[in-house]
Write a protein that holds these residues in place. Sequence first.
Motif, short mmCIF file in Angstrom:
data_model
loop_
_atom_site.label_atom_id
_atom_site.label_comp_id
_atom_site.label_asym_id
_atom_site.label_seq_id
_atom_site.Cartn_x
_atom_site.Cartn_y
_atom_site.Cartn_z
N ALA A 1 0.85 -1.19 0.00
CA ALA A 1 0.00 0.00 0.00
C ALA A 1 0.88 1.24 0.00
CB ALA A 1 -0.92 0.00 1.22
N GLY A 2 0.53 2.19 -0.86
CA GLY A 2 1.28 3.45 -0.92
C GLY A 2 2.34 3.49 -2.00
N ILE A 3 2.40 2.47 -2.86
CA ILE A 3 3.40 2.46 -3.93
C ILE A 3 3.12 3.62 -4.87
CG2 ILE A 3 2.21 1.01 -5.62
CD1 ILE A 3 5.85 0.52 -4.53
N GLU A 4 4.17 4.17 -5.48
CA GLU A 4 4.01 5.32 -6.37
C GLU A 4 4.45 5.00 -7.78
OE1 GLU A 4 5.09 9.27 -4.85
OE2 GLU A 4 5.75 8.25 -3.02
N ASP A 5 4.00 5.81 -8.70
CA ASP A 5 4.36 5.65 -10.10
C ASP A 5 5.88 5.75 -10.27
OD1 ASP A 5 3.46 5.64 -13.03
OD2 ASP A 5 4.72 7.42 -12.97
N GLY A 6 6.46 4.78 -10.98
CA GLY A 6 7.90 4.79 -11.23
C GLY A 6 8.73 4.06 -10.20
N GLN A 7 8.14 3.72 -9.06
CA GLN A 7 8.89 2.97 -8.06
C GLN A 7 9.02 1.51 -8.49
OE1 GLN A 7 6.82 3.77 -4.31
NE2 GLN A 7 8.40 5.24 -3.75
N GLN A 8 9.97 0.81 -7.88
CA GLN A 8 10.19 -0.57 -8.27
C GLN A 8 10.35 -1.47 -7.04
OE1 GLN A 8 13.74 -0.40 -10.67
NE2 GLN A 8 15.11 -0.47 -8.94
N MET A 9 10.13 -2.75 -7.27
CA MET A 9 10.25 -3.76 -6.23
C MET A 9 11.17 -4.87 -6.74
SD MET A 9 7.29 -6.38 -4.87
CE MET A 9 6.33 -5.14 -4.04
N ARG A 10 12.06 -5.35 -5.87
CA ARG A 10 12.99 -6.42 -6.25
C ARG A 10 12.53 -7.74 -5.65
NH1 ARG A 10 18.00 -8.86 -4.31
NH2 ARG A 10 17.76 -7.70 -2.35
N LEU A 11 12.39 -8.73 -6.51
CA LEU A 11 12.06 -10.08 -6.07
C LEU A 11 13.30 -10.94 -6.28
CD1 LEU A 11 8.46 -10.60 -7.51
CD2 LEU A 11 9.14 -9.75 -5.27
N GLN A 12 13.94 -11.31 -5.18
CA GLN A 12 15.22 -12.02 -5.24
C GLN A 12 15.05 -13.42 -5.82
OE1 GLN A 12 17.20 -12.14 -1.48
NE2 GLN A 12 19.09 -12.95 -2.30
N GLY A 13 15.96 -13.77 -6.74
CA GLY A 13 16.00 -15.12 -7.29
C GLY A 13 14.92 -15.43 -8.30
N GLN A 14 14.23 -14.41 -8.83
CA GLN A 14 13.16 -14.65 -9.79
C GLN A 14 13.57 -14.26 -11.21
OE1 GLN A 14 10.52 -16.32 -8.91
NE2 GLN A 14 11.08 -16.30 -6.74
N GLY A 15 14.86 -14.00 -11.42
CA GLY A 15 15.35 -13.67 -12.75
C GLY A 15 15.80 -14.91 -13.50
N ASN A 16 16.77 -14.74 -14.41
CA ASN A 16 17.27 -15.86 -15.20
C ASN A 16 18.20 -16.74 -14.39
OD1 ASN A 16 15.94 -15.38 -17.61
ND2 ASN A 16 17.54 -14.04 -18.41
#
Length: 377
Positions: free
Chosen positions: A228-243
Amino acid sequence: MADKNYYDILGISKDASDKDISHAYRHLSKKYHPDINKEPGAEAKFKEITEAYEVLSDKQKRANYDQYGSADGPQGFGGGSGGGGFGGGANYSDFSDIFSDLFGGGGRRQRQDPTAPRRGEDLQYRMDLTFDEAIFGRKTTIKYHRQAVCPDCHGTGAKPGTHPETCPDCHGSGVVMRTVNTPMGQMQTQAPCPKCHGTGKIIKDKCPKCGGTGKIEEEHQVEVNVPAGIEDGQQMRLQGQGNAGENGGPYGDLYIIFRVAPSKDFRRDGSTIYYNKTISFTDAALGNEIDVKTVYGNGKLKIPAGTQTGTIFKLRGKGAPKLHSDSKGDELVKVTVDTPKKLNADQKLALRAFAEASGDKSQENKGFFEKLKAKLK
């Protein structure tokens, strides 16, 4: 040291070859490196493995250890130089390469170990949110494509039941030396091994599922808790969910970039929400308690008598939630006084009576309505 069996630590026999020692060390160091393995005791195990490798990979130290139980020979039982720390001698380049490749360690090195574990690439995903979803947060599941470790060969690239072999041309280094004749004489240059293409290994029987790459393309899904409260342009990192990584290295991360749609009623700046409200000139002149919109539903706002156009009121705690906090911002309400363009007979009579009671006689020369409108601005 005499109380440690370095062969048991590496899981090899006393007649193991140099190749067997190197292979065992590489396998175990990748498994227990503290920046990969977060389990308790992994760092101590890694130091113990490194100490055993330092001793057994050095011919003189190994001979001393086999004869006297100490890498220092008969004069001492202090174990190999370095004592399991992060120093090292001439045979410690394997660890240096692993550390540099994985974690960007500075300093010089002559070559990069092609078999060292490397972290996978990071990915990006754009998530579109409505204005309300950004305010209140949401839980959702997203799907995207990524490279994953092949489930059949477990990333080796070799057909199940077989294993990659060390390249016979470069001996696993991934590079070969070339001699070039120049006007200044012969010069040696380093180039990627053409036989193994710089990988340091040869796969004779390729895994049919991944074609020898050790990876497959998959549609991956993951649950995302949008705060709640996230803003336009902000980002979130999910560890280990990439390649997927290389040579047993960890997966990269997924970065979710948020795009928030505007609201037709509100404007937002951080945790502060702005709202424009039009009020009647009677409410502005006499005062009243009125309904105003908030992101949480209708709220009440007290308008004091004599309020002018452009006055800003604050509704505490009616703004957006502050990210990763229990507190909320405020809503700022800017009022605009609505002066009607046409008046009926009763309204005109009432206003003239008001003007007379106020001692204002200027409506004879100038429309009273225009005069009142000017006063309310």
